[in-house]
Write an enzyme that holds these catalytic residues in place. Structure first.
Site, PDB file in Angstrom:
ATOM      1  N   PRO A  40       0.773  -1.246   0.000  1.00 52.93           N
ATOM      2  CA  PRO A  40       0.000   0.000   0.000  1.00 52.93           C
ATOM      3  C   PRO A  40       0.806   1.300   0.000  1.00 52.93           C
ATOM      4  O   PRO A  40       0.215   2.375  -0.042  1.00 52.93           O
ATOM      5  CB  PRO A  40      -0.817  -0.114   1.293  1.00 52.93           C
ATOM      6  N   TYR A  41       2.126   1.214   0.064  1.00 56.37           N
ATOM      7  CA  TYR A  41       2.948   2.424   0.144  1.00 56.37           C
ATOM      8  C   TYR A  41       3.924   2.490  -1.025  1.00 56.37           C
ATOM      9  O   TYR A  41       4.167   1.491  -1.709  1.00 56.37           O
ATOM     10  CB  TYR A  41       3.737   2.450   1.452  1.00 56.37           C
ATOM     11  N   GLY A  43       7.141   3.121  -0.536  1.00 57.87           N
ATOM     12  CA  GLY A  43       8.308   2.423  -0.028  1.00 57.87           C
ATOM     13  C   GLY A  43       8.244   2.326   1.484  1.00 57.87           C
ATOM     14  O   GLY A  43       7.435   2.997   2.127  1.00 57.87           O
ATOM     15  N   MET A  44       9.096   1.484   2.051  1.00 57.25           N
ATOM     16  CA  MET A  44       9.206   1.372   3.506  1.00 57.25           C
ATOM     17  C   MET A  44      10.680   1.198   3.845  1.00 57.25           C
ATOM     18  O   MET A  44      11.351   0.314   3.335  1.00 57.25           O
ATOM     19  CB  MET A  44       8.400   0.182   4.017  1.00 57.25           C
ATOM     20  N   GLU A  45      11.150   2.070   4.745  1.00 55.74           N
ATOM     21  CA  GLU A  45      12.588   2.247   4.963  1.00 55.74           C
ATOM     22  C   GLU A  45      13.176   1.326   6.025  1.00 55.74           C
ATOM     23  O   GLU A  45      13.913   1.765   6.912  1.00 55.74           O
ATOM     24  CB  GLU A  45      12.868   3.701   5.352  1.00 55.74           C
ATOM     25  N   HIS A  69      14.233   8.698  -1.436  1.00 56.25           N
ATOM     26  CA  HIS A  69      13.530   9.034  -0.200  1.00 56.25           C
ATOM     27  C   HIS A  69      13.797   7.970   0.872  1.00 56.25           C
ATOM     28  O   HIS A  69      14.154   8.309   2.014  1.00 56.25           O
ATOM     29  CB  HIS A  69      12.029   9.139  -0.477  1.00 56.25           C
ATOM     30  N   GLU A  70      13.638   6.708   0.505  1.00 53.73           N
ATOM     31  CA  GLU A  70      13.841   5.640   1.495  1.00 53.73           C
ATOM     32  C   GLU A  70      15.301   5.561   1.926  1.00 53.73           C
ATOM     33  O   GLU A  70      15.594   5.286   3.100  1.00 53.73           O
ATOM     34  CB  GLU A  70      13.365   4.298   0.933  1.00 53.73           C
ATOM     35  N   HIS A  73      16.061   8.028   4.643  1.00 56.25           N
ATOM     36  CA  HIS A  73      15.650   7.590   5.977  1.00 56.25           C
ATOM     37  C   HIS A  73      16.776   6.872   6.722  1.00 56.25           C
ATOM     38  O   HIS A  73      16.714   6.736   7.949  1.00 56.25           O
ATOM     39  CB  HIS A  73      14.444   6.657   5.880  1.00 56.25           C
ATOM     40  N   GLU A  92       9.845  12.523   8.476  1.00 58.07           N
ATOM     41  CA  GLU A  92       9.460  12.697   7.078  1.00 58.07           C
ATOM     42  C   GLU A  92       9.825  14.061   6.495  1.00 58.07           C
ATOM     43  O   GLU A  92      10.174  14.160   5.319  1.00 58.07           O
ATOM     44  CB  GLU A  92       7.961  12.428   6.918  1.00 58.07           C
ATOM     45  N   ASP A 153      -4.551   5.508   9.825  1.00 59.50           N
ATOM     46  CA  ASP A 153      -4.734   5.606   8.381  1.00 59.50           C
ATOM     47  C   ASP A 153      -5.783   6.641   8.002  1.00 59.50           C
ATOM     48  O   ASP A 153      -5.759   7.178   6.895  1.00 59.50           O
ATOM     49  CB  ASP A 153      -5.129   4.251   7.791  1.00 59.50           C
ATOM     50  N   TYR A 161       5.168  15.162   5.838  1.00 58.52           N
ATOM     51  CA  TYR A 161       6.163  15.179   4.769  1.00 58.52           C
ATOM     52  C   TYR A 161       6.389  16.601   4.247  1.00 58.52           C
ATOM     53  O   TYR A 161       7.508  17.125   4.283  1.00 58.52           O
ATOM     54  CB  TYR A 161       5.704  14.294   3.605  1.00 58.52           C
ATOM     55  N   ARG A 351      -1.596   0.808  -3.952  1.00 60.74           N
ATOM     56  CA  ARG A 351      -0.931   1.959  -3.348  1.00 60.74           C
ATOM     57  C   ARG A 351      -1.952   3.015  -2.947  1.00 60.74           C
ATOM     58  O   ARG A 351      -2.704   3.536  -3.780  1.00 60.74           O
ATOM     59  CB  ARG A 351       0.084   2.535  -4.337  1.00 60.74           C
ATOM     60  N   MET A 352      -2.014   3.334  -1.663  1.00 62.72           N
ATOM     61  CA  MET A 352      -3.030   4.249  -1.146  1.00 62.72           C
ATOM     62  C   MET A 352      -3.002   5.603  -1.832  1.00 62.72           C
ATOM     63  O   MET A 352      -4.038   6.245  -2.004  1.00 62.72           O
ATOM     64  CB  MET A 352      -2.850   4.434   0.365  1.00 62.72           C
TER      65      MET A 352
END
Length: 380
Positions: A40-41, A43-45, A69-70, A73, A92, A153, A161, A351-352
């Site tokens: 759903p995102y 990326g995740m760091e 971006h990731e 982080h 963020e 959520d 951000y 992806r949200m």
């Protein structure tokens, strides 16, 4: 293989980040894992192993800034972490600031317009922030959040951000880029392998710029309204910053031409060649159309959407950022021919950032669109 090609600049991102931070990457190995489309995102760091969405696979590397971006982080979020989720913006906001520095460094290294890139990406972020503040007014638009028992959520947005980035950008503009870069490096050194709150960040900033060697630069930030920035609701104080518009202007001019065409029945459609345009220029063109049609409270006509399809084939692109924006324009116009494209897009990835706005657009487009949104959602 597609992911390896798309993200081939990953090591370069790490090297540029190390130069900016003046601090080596601390986590040893760095890997990327491209997850199934339902992720759903963007990326995740996770330290050592970033998760990314396959919606970044545009075929030309143009959406790899999410990887930058990731990677950012690794310093701002993993090395220095917000103490509680009330101070999520410190993760963020700093990461957006560092990511844009990395990507500007890439542009500069390849002989392109680094300042223009930074300005254009920041303008897009300001638009995203404005949209989300309208969607989540009140307490959810504050940088320092008051945590309660609600679903996180429900209020997840670009506020930490982009409002966070704009706070840092405002301070940078006041004290100067060189002085702020030195502060950033000192901030990392002070809080590395630890946590920080908004109050701790503010205290360090004031103490750092009270030192004799930094006092002259710090004096320029004496009027900064910390309370309005950290605890105020809505858009940042002071209005839109003066971001560099050298790459945005061409997009804005073309958008104005298409709006004129939309108003003048029977006129010839603009036919500017976008072959040399970057993804950011195309998305800004579409963002301007979205903003202007919202301001006038009237969507583009179906005729104009059809002309855009004939001229640019936006409805056929594999670039998710471009497709998402075009679908929002087309759904609002009442163009039923794009509905199969929209339903395929919202059901082929999770992806949200894309799914939620498109479902809202379908819901708000009228009874048939709302019915399609419900049926599509329930079928999956």
């Amino acid at each position: 293989e597609a992911a390896a090609e798309e993200f081939k600049r990953t090591e370069q991102f790490v090297r540029i980040a190390e130069d900016i931070a003046d601090l080596p990457y601390a986590w040893g190995r760095y890997d990327l894992l491209c997850l199934p489309p339902s992720f759903p995102y963007g990326g995740m760091e996770n330290p050592c192993l970033t998760f990314v969405t396959p919606t970044l696979l545009a075929g030309d590397g143009s959406l790899a800034n999410v990887v930058a971006h990731e990677i950012s982080h690794s310093w701002t979020g993993n090395l220095v972490t917000n103490e509680t989720w009330s101070h999520f913006w410190l993760n963020e906001g700093w990461t957006m600031w560092l990511m844009r520095k990395i990507m500007a460094g890439i542009e500069e290294s390849e002989g392109r317009n680094a300042a223009g890139y930074h300005g254009l990406d920041s303008l897009g972020g300001w638009k995203h922030l404005s949209d989300d503040v309208a969607l989540f007014p009140g307490a959810a638009s504050r940088l320092v959040l008051e945590l309660d028992d609600g679903d996180p959520d429900d209020a997840y947005s670009s506020v930490p951000y982009e409002k966070g980035f704009n706070l840092l950008h405002a301070l940078e503009q006041l004290v100067g880029e060189e002085a702020f870069l030195k502060f950033f490096r000192a901030y990392l050194q002070k809080f590395k392998y630890g946590t920080v709150t908004s109050g701790g960040f503010k205290t360090m900033f004031l103490d750092y710029f009270a030192m004799p060697e930094h006092r002259e630069a710090g004096a320029k930030a004496e009027g900064f309204d910390w309370d309005a920035w950290l605890h105020g609701e809505g858009m940042p104080p002071g209005g839109a910053p003066g971001f560099d518009r050298s790459l945005a202007e061409e997009s804005e001019v073309l958008a104005a031409s298409w709006l004129e065409y939309d108003e003048a029945w029977g006129a010839k459609a603009p036919d500017a060649d976008l072959t040399s345009w970057t993804t950011d220029q195309k998305t800004w063109f579409l963002d301007v159309l979205l903003s202007k049609t919202e301001e006038r409270s009237r969507p583009l006509s179906v005729n104009t959407i059809s002309a855009l399809k004939r001229t640019y084939s936006f409805h056929e692109t594999r670039n998710a950022e471009v497709l998402n924006r075009f679908l929002l324009l087309a759904i609002a116009s009442g163009d039923e021919s794009v509905l199969p494209v929209a339903t395929r897009f919202v059901t082929s990835q999770g992806r949200m950032k894309y799914v939620r706005p498109l479902y809202r657009a379908l819901r708000d487009s009228g009874p048939e669109g709302a019915k399609l949104a419900r049926e599509t959602f329930l079928s999956k």
